[in-house]
Design a protein around this motif. Structure first.
Motif, PDB file in Angstrom:
ATOM      1  N   GLU A   1     120.847  50.426  47.175  1.00  0.00           N
ATOM      2  CA  GLU A   1     120.945  51.011  48.514  1.00  0.00           C
ATOM      3  C   GLU A   1     119.918  52.110  48.757  1.00  0.00           C
ATOM      4  O   GLU A   1     119.343  52.220  49.850  1.00  0.00           O
ATOM      5  N   GLY A   2     119.656  52.924  47.750  1.00  0.00           N
ATOM      6  CA  GLY A   2     118.739  54.046  47.932  1.00  0.00           C
ATOM      7  C   GLY A   2     117.297  53.656  48.160  1.00  0.00           C
ATOM      8  O   GLY A   2     116.477  54.499  48.547  1.00  0.00           O
ATOM      9  N   ALA A   3     116.950  52.384  47.952  1.00  0.00           N
ATOM     10  CA  ALA A   3     115.578  51.927  48.204  1.00  0.00           C
ATOM     11  C   ALA A   3     115.331  51.631  49.664  1.00  0.00           C
ATOM     12  O   ALA A   3     114.168  51.469  50.075  1.00  0.00           O
ATOM     13  N   VAL A   4     116.404  51.547  50.478  1.00  0.00           N
ATOM     14  CA  VAL A   4     116.356  51.267  51.921  1.00  0.00           C
ATOM     15  C   VAL A   4     115.336  50.180  52.272  1.00  0.00           C
ATOM     16  O   VAL A   4     114.599  50.288  53.255  1.00  0.00           O
ATOM     17  N   HIS A   5     115.292  49.151  51.448  1.00  0.00           N
ATOM     18  CA  HIS A   5     114.465  47.965  51.714  1.00  0.00           C
ATOM     19  C   HIS A   5     112.975  48.323  51.895  1.00  0.00           C
ATOM     20  O   HIS A   5     112.244  47.676  52.634  1.00  0.00           O
ATOM     21  N   LEU A   6     112.542  49.383  51.218  1.00  0.00           N
ATOM     22  CA  LEU A   6     111.146  49.857  51.281  1.00  0.00           C
ATOM     23  C   LEU A   6     110.710  50.209  52.701  1.00  0.00           C
ATOM     24  O   LEU A   6     109.536  50.064  53.067  1.00  0.00           O
ATOM     25  N   ARG A   7     111.638  50.733  53.501  1.00  0.00           N
ATOM     26  CA  ARG A   7     111.318  51.101  54.877  1.00  0.00           C
ATOM     27  C   ARG A   7     111.314  52.611  55.087  1.00  0.00           C
ATOM     28  O   ARG A   7     111.377  53.093  56.223  1.00  0.00           O
ATOM     29  N   ASP A   8     111.212  53.379  53.990  1.00  0.00           N
ATOM     30  CA  ASP A   8     111.174  54.833  54.116  1.00  0.00           C
ATOM     31  C   ASP A   8     110.082  55.370  53.197  1.00  0.00           C
ATOM     32  O   ASP A   8     109.456  54.611  52.451  1.00  0.00           O
TER      33      ASP A   8
END
Length: 324
Positions: free
Chosen positions: A21-28
């Motif tokens: 979850e903390g990777a936010v799908h590489l959108r941050d």
């Protein structure tokens, strides 16, 4: 509208963050995660460069796996379990989208095998050779990381697996050796085996440990220096694979390559003598072969390696060095 770089990241690399979850799908701009209660975070990083750590024409999936596994080896030597990693990749003009997809497939396969996830990184292009850096994160019970510097005089020195296959495998991949032995050694060079199953055994028994990446002799010297001690080992006790033994039998000078060449990604550890039987038994239960090769001793001299006749051996260099 996303750039081509952003589109490639979302299509090829973002799926590797699934379930984290903390990777936010590489959108941050950054990822986040919290170690489990009672655990410390362990961090390591390694860079690989084409025609230094792998050959530029190697299978992209194998390049990806090697890049991840050399970091997992470091984590295992600290007694930790991998959780996540960052990838920074500097592409040369030779890597196209098909290459990247094959590369990502290698990462996906090893993520499934070793239980970790991509959580971020960077992608750039440059005129020089391909280079990539992985920063890996692991967890270890609080205050129990296995350092290099915990060795004590009298500790028995063990290594996992076999030594020298990576250095000989590079020569085989360069076409310097032929035959079945060469084919076996190439696989060891392309695909190191991080000894992740040994991590809990090290936590239970080791005073000190490190992974063998730049050569057994040189890395032993670093463990000794960190521990404020010296060591004595016997070359004949250092475990060699069948392929390595056959090549050394034909050219004894290759023993030095085995001992100093690096790319092993095995684990060197210092075990108190009274714990050695339990260590060996638990390593065997984890399907990791370990071999006693010597012991740590008082003193500040460089570690001593003796030949079969008990004579001190000398080497042109003790390990591979990235900086001449």
């Amino acid at each position: 509208m996303p750039t081509r770089e952003q589109a490639l990241i979302q299509a090829i690399f973002a799926p590797l963050t699934a379930g984290f979850e903390g990777a936010v799908h590489l959108r941050d701009d950054a990822a986040s995660f919290t170690p489990a209660p009672g655990m410390d975070l362990v961090v390591t990083t390694d860079s690989l460069v084409a025609d230094v750590h792998f050959l530029r024409n190697d299978d992209p999936a194998l390049i990806a796996k090697k890049a991840l596994r050399v970091n997992l080896s470091d984590l295992a030597a600290k007694g930790s379990v991998a959780r996540a990693y960052l990838l920074a990749i500097a592409l040369s003009p030779s890597e196209d989208e098909a290459w990247l997809k094959r590369f990502a497939r290698g990462l996906e396969e090893d993520q499934e095998r070793f239980g970790c996830a991509l959580i971020g990184g960077d992608t750039v292009a440059k005129p020089g050779p391909l280079s990539l850096t992985i920063t890996a994160f692991g967890e270890v019970p609080a205050g129990r990381i296995v350092r290099r510097g915990g060795g004590r005089a009298g500790d028995m020195l063990f290594v996992s697996g076999t030594i020298g296959d990576g250095a000989l495998g590079l020569r085989a991949a360069q076409g310097k050796f032929q035959g079945q032995a060469a084919d076996d050694l190439k696989q060891r060079y392309w695909l190191p085996q991080p000894r992740v199953e040994l991590a809990p055994v090290l936590l239970a028994h080791a005073h000190a440990a490190m992974d063998i990446s730049d050569g057994l002799i040189g890395d032993l010297g670093m463990l000794c220096e960190a521990s404020g001690l010296s060591a004595e080992i016997v070359a004949e006790k250092v475990p060699l694979s069948a392929g390595a033994r056959s090549l050394v039998a034909g050219d004894p000078s290759l023993l030095e390559t085995c001992l100093t060449g690096g790319d092993d990604y095995e684990i060197l550890c210092a075990i108190p003598p009274e714990r050695a039987p339990a260590f060996a038994q638990e390593a065997a239960a984890a399907c990791i072969p370990v071999t006693a090769i010597g012991q740590m001793v008082e003193g500040s001299n460089p570690p001593l390696c003796r030949d079969a006749a008990g004579r001190p051996m000398t080497f042109a260099r003790s390990s591979y060095s990235h900086i001449p």
